[in-house]
Design a protein around this motif. Structure first.
Motif, short mmCIF file in Angstrom:
data_model
loop_
_atom_site.label_atom_id
_atom_site.label_comp_id
_atom_site.label_asym_id
_atom_site.label_seq_id
_atom_site.Cartn_x
_atom_site.Cartn_y
_atom_site.Cartn_z
N TRP A 176 9.99 12.24 0.91
CA TRP A 176 11.17 11.80 0.17
C TRP A 176 10.84 11.62 -1.32
CZ3 TRP A 176 16.08 12.13 0.63
CH2 TRP A 176 16.93 11.32 -0.13
N ALA A 177 9.71 10.99 -1.60
CA ALA A 177 9.29 10.78 -3.00
C ALA A 177 9.15 12.11 -3.73
CB ALA A 177 7.98 9.99 -3.05
N GLU A 178 8.57 13.09 -3.06
CA GLU A 178 8.42 14.41 -3.68
C GLU A 178 9.79 15.05 -3.92
OE1 GLU A 178 5.67 16.89 -1.54
OE2 GLU A 178 3.97 15.62 -2.07
N GLU A 186 14.97 20.81 -8.29
CA GLU A 186 14.59 21.91 -7.41
C GLU A 186 15.07 21.70 -5.98
OE1 GLU A 186 10.30 22.28 -7.54
OE2 GLU A 186 10.35 21.67 -9.64
N THR A 187 14.95 20.46 -5.50
CA THR A 187 15.16 20.21 -4.07
C THR A 187 16.55 19.74 -3.69
OG1 THR A 187 14.55 17.86 -4.13
CG2 THR A 187 12.74 19.47 -3.91
N GLN A 188 17.22 19.05 -4.61
CA GLN A 188 18.50 18.41 -4.32
C GLN A 188 18.40 17.40 -3.17
OE1 GLN A 188 21.39 18.89 -6.37
NE2 GLN A 188 19.63 19.64 -7.53
N ALA A 189 17.19 16.85 -2.96
CA ALA A 189 16.96 15.84 -1.91
C ALA A 189 17.54 16.30 -0.57
CB ALA A 189 17.50 14.48 -2.31
N PRO A 190 16.86 17.24 0.08
CA PRO A 190 17.41 17.86 1.29
C PRO A 190 17.65 16.88 2.44
CG PRO A 190 15.11 18.46 1.00
CD PRO A 190 15.51 17.70 -0.23
N ASP A 191 18.65 17.23 3.24
CA ASP A 191 19.00 16.42 4.40
C ASP A 191 17.82 16.23 5.34
OD1 ASP A 191 21.59 16.12 3.49
OD2 ASP A 191 22.37 17.77 4.73
N SER A 192 16.99 17.25 5.48
CA SER A 192 15.85 17.13 6.40
C SER A 192 14.90 16.02 5.95
CB SER A 192 15.10 18.46 6.49
OG SER A 192 14.66 18.87 5.20
N ASP A 193 14.64 15.90 4.66
CA ASP A 193 13.77 14.83 4.16
C ASP A 193 14.44 13.47 4.33
OD1 ASP A 193 11.78 16.62 3.54
OD2 ASP A 193 12.19 16.63 1.38
N TYR A 194 15.75 13.42 4.08
CA TYR A 194 16.49 12.17 4.24
C TYR A 194 16.48 11.73 5.71
CZ TYR A 194 20.20 8.77 4.47
OH TYR A 194 20.92 7.63 4.73
N ARG A 195 16.75 12.65 6.62
CA ARG A 195 16.76 12.30 8.05
C ARG A 195 15.40 11.77 8.49
NH1 ARG A 195 19.95 16.92 8.46
NH2 ARG A 195 18.15 18.19 8.97
N GLU A 196 14.33 12.40 8.02
CA GLU A 196 12.99 11.95 8.39
C GLU A 196 12.71 10.56 7.81
OE1 GLU A 196 9.49 12.14 10.51
OE2 GLU A 196 11.26 13.44 10.63
N LEU A 235 0.83 -1.21 0.00
CA LEU A 235 0.00 0.00 0.00
C LEU A 235 0.86 1.26 0.00
CD1 LEU A 235 -3.03 -0.87 2.31
CD2 LEU A 235 -2.95 -0.71 -0.19
N LEU A 236 1.96 1.24 0.72
CA LEU A 236 2.87 2.39 0.70
C LEU A 236 3.44 2.55 -0.70
CD1 LEU A 236 4.44 4.70 1.95
CD2 LEU A 236 6.15 3.02 2.72
N ARG A 237 3.83 1.46 -1.31
CA ARG A 237 4.35 1.54 -2.68
C ARG A 237 3.34 2.19 -3.61
NH1 ARG A 237 5.77 -3.54 -6.62
NH2 ARG A 237 6.05 -2.30 -8.51
N ARG A 238 2.08 1.78 -3.52
CA ARG A 238 1.06 2.35 -4.41
C ARG A 238 0.85 3.84 -4.13
NH1 ARG A 238 2.39 -1.23 -7.64
NH2 ARG A 238 1.56 -3.29 -7.29
N LEU A 239 0.87 4.22 -2.85
CA LEU A 239 0.74 5.65 -2.52
C LEU A 239 1.88 6.45 -3.13
CD1 LEU A 239 -0.33 5.49 1.25
CD2 LEU A 239 -1.78 6.01 -0.72
N LEU A 240 3.08 5.91 -3.05
CA LEU A 240 4.24 6.60 -3.63
C LEU A 240 4.10 6.71 -5.15
CD1 LEU A 240 7.07 4.91 -1.55
CD2 LEU A 240 6.15 7.22 -1.24
N GLU A 241 3.66 5.63 -5.77
CA GLU A 241 3.50 5.64 -7.23
C GLU A 241 2.44 6.65 -7.67
OE1 GLU A 241 4.86 1.03 -8.13
OE2 GLU A 241 2.77 1.45 -7.63
N ILE A 242 1.37 6.70 -6.93
CA ILE A 242 0.31 7.67 -7.26
C ILE A 242 0.83 9.10 -7.06
CG2 ILE A 242 -1.96 8.57 -6.62
CD1 ILE A 242 -2.64 5.62 -5.73
N ARG A 243 1.48 9.34 -5.94
CA ARG A 243 1.93 10.71 -5.65
C ARG A 243 2.96 11.18 -6.68
NH1 ARG A 243 0.90 15.18 -5.62
NH2 ARG A 243 2.13 16.70 -4.49
N VAL A 244 3.91 10.34 -7.02
CA VAL A 244 4.90 10.70 -8.03
C VAL A 244 4.19 11.00 -9.36
CG1 VAL A 244 6.80 9.78 -9.45
CG2 VAL A 244 6.83 9.48 -6.95
N SER A 245 3.22 10.17 -9.69
CA SER A 245 2.48 10.37 -10.95
C SER A 245 1.66 11.65 -10.93
CB SER A 245 1.58 9.16 -11.22
OG SER A 245 2.38 7.99 -11.38
N GLN A 246 1.14 12.01 -9.76
CA GLN A 246 0.42 13.28 -9.64
C GLN A 246 1.36 14.45 -9.90
OE1 GLN A 246 -1.06 12.86 -5.62
NE2 GLN A 246 -3.10 12.25 -6.31
#
Length: 153
Positions: free
Chosen positions: A91-93, A100-110, A33-44
């Motif tokens: 993280w997916a976003e 734009e984001t360069q995958a910020p440390d704050s998202d990685y830490r979370e 279910l998490l995988r599907r949520l990620l796939e949907i959000r990325v696609s959005q």
């Protein structure tokens, strides 16, 4: 819109190679279910109507609620997602918007606060694969199943 190229027929080996990432993701410990949520959000984010519809259907079939799927575009403003889901979605976003984001440390830490190292890599591969599928579907104008002639849309 008309399908520009049926890339599945033109480059089946490439599609098979990309499908290998999906098979890999199927075998990980990431909850489906998490995988599907990620796939949907990325696609959005990418605006891939085809992938949104396909993965929405998969999520519903796997037991996800229509309410949570509807709230995905504004998941930050919703209390319907767990802390781990929120970390994975952020993280997916970030990865999807990497320029734009360069995958910020704050998202990685979370992300790492909720997922082990291998899970973090697996989540990232889910996001990478979905971004690749989105780019194929959008570039070659793949229509959602409901929009194709004979499918009621």
């Amino acid at each position: 819109m008309t399908l520009r190229i049926e890339y599945r027929n033109v480059a089946p080996a490439a599609v098979e190679a990309l499908s290998g990432l999906n098979a890999y993701s199927d075998a990980t410990g990431i909850p489906p279910l998490l995988r599907r949520l990620l796939e949907i959000r990325v696609s959005q984010i990418n605006g891939c109507r085809y992938c949104i519809e396909v993965h929405r259907r998969q999520a519903l079939s796997a037991g996800e609620t229509a309410e949570r799927i509807a709230l995905l575009e504004d998941w930050r403003g919703s209390d319907r997602f767990t802390a781990a889901e929120r970390a994975a979605l952020a993280w997916a976003e970030s990865v999807t918007r990497i320029a734009e984001t360069q995958a910020p440390d704050s998202d990685y830490r979370e992300l790492r606060a909720h997922f082990e190292e291998k899970e973090a890599v697996d989540i990232t591969f889910i996001v990478l694969a979905m971004n690749a599928w989105n780019r194929l579907a959008i570039s070659f104008r793949r229509e959602p199943p409901s929009a194709r002639p004979g499918n009621g849309g």
